[in-house]
Design an enzyme around this catalytic site. Sequence first.
Site, PDB file in Angstrom:
ATOM      1  N   THR A 140       0.811  -1.221   0.000  1.00 14.43           N
ATOM      2  CA  THR A 140       0.000   0.000   0.000  1.00 14.43           C
ATOM      3  C   THR A 140       0.844   1.271   0.000  1.00 14.43           C
ATOM      4  O   THR A 140       0.313   2.368  -0.126  1.00 14.43           O
ATOM      5  CB  THR A 140      -0.970   0.024   1.208  1.00 14.43           C
ATOM      6  OG1 THR A 140      -0.203  -0.132   2.405  1.00 14.43           O
ATOM      7  CG2 THR A 140      -2.003  -1.086   1.115  1.00 14.43           C
ATOM      8  N   LYS A 179       3.822   3.942  -1.524  1.00 15.95           N
ATOM      9  CA  LYS A 179       3.953   4.540  -2.854  1.00 15.95           C
ATOM     10  C   LYS A 179       4.777   3.632  -3.781  1.00 15.95           C
ATOM     11  O   LYS A 179       4.347   3.289  -4.889  1.00 15.95           O
ATOM     12  CB  LYS A 179       4.636   5.906  -2.695  1.00 15.95           C
ATOM     13  CG  LYS A 179       4.576   6.769  -3.931  1.00 15.95           C
ATOM     14  CD  LYS A 179       5.209   8.138  -3.640  1.00 15.95           C
ATOM     15  CE  LYS A 179       5.800   8.705  -4.907  1.00 15.95           C
ATOM     16  NZ  LYS A 179       7.020   9.476  -4.683  1.00 15.95           N
ATOM     17  N   LYS A 217      -3.824  -3.242   7.771  1.00 15.80           N
ATOM     18  CA  LYS A 217      -4.722  -2.989   6.638  1.00 15.80           C
ATOM     19  C   LYS A 217      -5.322  -4.273   6.078  1.00 15.80           C
ATOM     20  O   LYS A 217      -5.863  -4.281   4.971  1.00 15.80           O
ATOM     21  CB  LYS A 217      -3.983  -2.222   5.536  1.00 15.80           C
ATOM     22  CG  LYS A 217      -3.609  -0.792   5.968  1.00 15.80           C
ATOM     23  CD  LYS A 217      -3.167   0.065   4.816  1.00 15.80           C
ATOM     24  CE  LYS A 217      -2.870   1.490   5.309  1.00 15.80           C
ATOM     25  NZ  LYS A 217      -2.312   2.341   4.271  1.00 15.80           N
ATOM     26  N   ILE A 270      13.928  -5.442  -1.993  1.00 13.31           N
ATOM     27  CA  ILE A 270      14.358  -4.298  -2.795  1.00 13.31           C
ATOM     28  C   ILE A 270      14.917  -3.176  -1.902  1.00 13.31           C
ATOM     29  O   ILE A 270      15.779  -2.418  -2.312  1.00 13.31           O
ATOM     30  CB  ILE A 270      13.155  -3.738  -3.609  1.00 13.31           C
ATOM     31  CG1 ILE A 270      12.445  -4.849  -4.389  1.00 13.31           C
ATOM     32  CG2 ILE A 270      13.590  -2.595  -4.518  1.00 13.31           C
ATOM     33  CD1 ILE A 270      13.301  -5.590  -5.381  1.00 13.31           C
ATOM     34  N   THR A 271      14.444  -3.090  -0.691  1.00 15.08           N
ATOM     35  CA  THR A 271      14.773  -1.997   0.231  1.00 15.08           C
ATOM     36  C   THR A 271      16.273  -1.690   0.298  1.00 15.08           C
ATOM     37  O   THR A 271      17.088  -2.587   0.489  1.00 15.08           O
ATOM     38  CB  THR A 271      14.275  -2.343   1.654  1.00 15.08           C
ATOM     39  OG1 THR A 271      12.903  -2.686   1.571  1.00 15.08           O
ATOM     40  CG2 THR A 271      14.485  -1.168   2.599  1.00 15.08           C
ATOM     41  N   GLU A 331      31.554  -5.569  -8.725  1.00 15.59           N
ATOM     42  CA  GLU A 331      32.105  -4.243  -8.484  1.00 15.59           C
ATOM     43  C   GLU A 331      33.116  -4.345  -7.363  1.00 15.59           C
ATOM     44  O   GLU A 331      33.260  -5.409  -6.743  1.00 15.59           O
ATOM     45  CB  GLU A 331      30.992  -3.230  -8.179  1.00 15.59           C
ATOM     46  CG  GLU A 331      30.133  -3.592  -6.988  1.00 15.59           C
ATOM     47  CD  GLU A 331      28.895  -2.701  -6.857  1.00 15.59           C
ATOM     48  OE1 GLU A 331      28.319  -2.296  -7.880  1.00 15.59           O
ATOM     49  OE2 GLU A 331      28.498  -2.420  -5.717  1.00 15.59           O
ATOM     50  N   HIS A 376      27.236   2.245  -3.085  1.00 12.11           N
ATOM     51  CA  HIS A 376      26.796   1.046  -2.370  1.00 12.11           C
ATOM     52  C   HIS A 376      27.589   0.879  -1.088  1.00 12.11           C
ATOM     53  O   HIS A 376      28.798   1.098  -1.073  1.00 12.11           O
ATOM     54  CB  HIS A 376      26.998  -0.205  -3.238  1.00 12.11           C
ATOM     55  CG  HIS A 376      26.069  -0.275  -4.408  1.00 12.11           C
ATOM     56  ND1 HIS A 376      26.336  -1.026  -5.526  1.00 12.11           N
ATOM     57  CD2 HIS A 376      24.879   0.323  -4.643  1.00 12.11           C
ATOM     58  CE1 HIS A 376      25.349  -0.901  -6.387  1.00 12.11           C
ATOM     59  NE2 HIS A 376      24.455  -0.081  -5.881  1.00 12.11           N
TER      60      HIS A 376
END
Lengths: 292, 390
Positions: free
Chosen positions: A17, A19, A43, A96-97, A209, A247
């Site tokens: 819920t 954005k 919710k 993803i955070t 990397e 990173h």
Amino acid sequence: MSILVNTDSRVVVQGITGKEGTFHAEQMLEYGTTVIGGVTPGKGGQTHLDRPVFNTVREAVEQERANVACIFVPPPFAADAILEAADAGIEVIVCITEGIPVRDMIPVKPYVQKKGARLIGPNCPGVLTPGECKVGIMPTMIFAEGSVGVISRSGTLTYEAVDQLTRAGLGQTTAVGIGGDPIVGTQFIDALELFEADPATEAIVMIGEIGGSAEEEGAQFVKDHMTKPVFGFIAGRTAPPGRRMGHAGAIVSGGKGTADAKMQAMREAGITTVESPAAIGETVKQHFAQVA
Amino acid sequence: MKVHEYQGKEILAQHGVAVQRGVVAETVAEAVAAAEQMAAEGVTLFVVKAQIHAGGRGKGGGVKLAKSIDEVRQKAEAILGMQLVTPQTGPEGQLVRKVLITAAEDIAHEYYVGVTLDRARGQNVLMASTEGGVEIEEVAAATPEKIVKVWVDPAIGLRPFQAVEVASRLGFEGAAFKQAVKFVRALYAAYEQSDATIAEINPLVLTDDGNVIALDAKVNLDDNALFRHPDLAEMRDEHEEDPLEVEAGKHSLNYIKLDGNVGCMVNGAGLAMGTMDLIKLAGGEPANFLDVGGTANAQTVEAGFRIILSDPNVEAILVNIFGGIVRCDRVARGVVEAANNVEINVPLIVRLQGTNAEEGMEILRNSGVELESAIQLQEAADKVTAALGQ
């Protein structure tokens, strides 16, 4: 064929819920991914994007047979969201955070392993199997179905590699963004092992990397266990030591984790290294042309 | 986030670590007053230590012994305001704004103790050595057997027996043994509870009178965890950071200044590093690392241009955006707005790819802004080479 996610994946979006969660859940649905609903504590019982919202991941598993979780929960609560997904029996957890404290992640990895789940990320763009399933935030228009597996620590460099492959006429089995944090659930070794076992994958591109030693460990795995051709690029040859390059995991310290050392380890393992980030697609294409 | 030695010691002391504290002084008068106070408590030998965010301070002349109050004054005068050059500062050095005045200890032996994350194992590791006072990397390379390592299982934490093992292998005895065990446990607790990424004591000393204390402290904190440590976040000293990097941070830009001649603006840290590498292959040297992140818009792009252009060495700028979440049309509008508000007097190459790249290119073409555009990465590299050849 593919790895990690496919048409059988039933995705629950944790933080649906919010954005970010809303936007990317919509994008995943648009790609044809089976998003069964989402979780936002408090919710439960509501609907969002015409899908049910649950208070807990366990409810999503019990009621909608969710087997993949995609996490868009803010950093202070993200580690707990991963633990919850693992505890509820989710098989593939994609976080993803960005910006989770390292201390929070240290106990997460062994717990996820104990539960038999697989964690991708955190701080990663997710996983995409072209034509089948998108879990995360990768732009879909650059992908094509094919036989190259992609593994990368960086988000936008993943897109760069995928785009170059597609332009060179080479589609992908699956692209995995493993994330740029010091502690990530899936390392190069794990993803390489999955691609080696996937009959549809004929070649693998791995993009590393500076910082840490995951690329070296991946190279050793390639040397010892892989039969498929692997192509490698390391970002950060021009990065100065002692500076964190964006990173949290990308830092050369005490002379360790340099791009040159990683490229060297790759070459010694029989990996075809690419000097320029602009030449990834062409290098793989040339290989396939020679084989043909 | 880095903190000064005196701040690191403050953090450690809060968790019961035995540290040598001293007094911080920003002026010579404060330094002298601090020494006089110590002298009244019986101290006869002092150390004046420059407080900057870089190691190797002693080698650069930033740590001096003082045998009297007068010498404290002389040393403080010399060190405060100096540009201290150490192996970690770069050739221009770092301005010293504060000194720490401490008592000089009578040292029986110097040790090293540090805690950090072992990324390969995903566990914290406590390292200790009897070879304190020197670069631990050198000890690790030359005589790895002299480094004691203890890993911390996250399920059970650092256990007392592990602290005992460290104290034993470092050769502590008697009352000092107990102090060393307590020290190790407190150091680990401080590291963990303050969300440090490193807590390093070099040297840890055994004094002639049998006490175990930290003479120096290097503490770095996890930026991502500062939200739960507002008191530690306040320890940030912006004087120690590059002013352009501080300015960039205010616009949510991740900028690091480098010494080259081609500026770059990129979305994503990995692609930003890759773009720097590409600039080098194209015959230039990267002037910076700049990640505009996932929320690039007209304001952040304009701020990025201002920051890049404030570096007089910049001879060309490469904007490299691979739109995923970032929409290329928004970035293109940002480039056009920036070009109208900021005088861009060097060749500008813009590569847009991914989400809404076509729309972005259209905006650039119709804007009248003088620039070279590219779709493929190699095209962008070739245009950088051409721009530098002009």
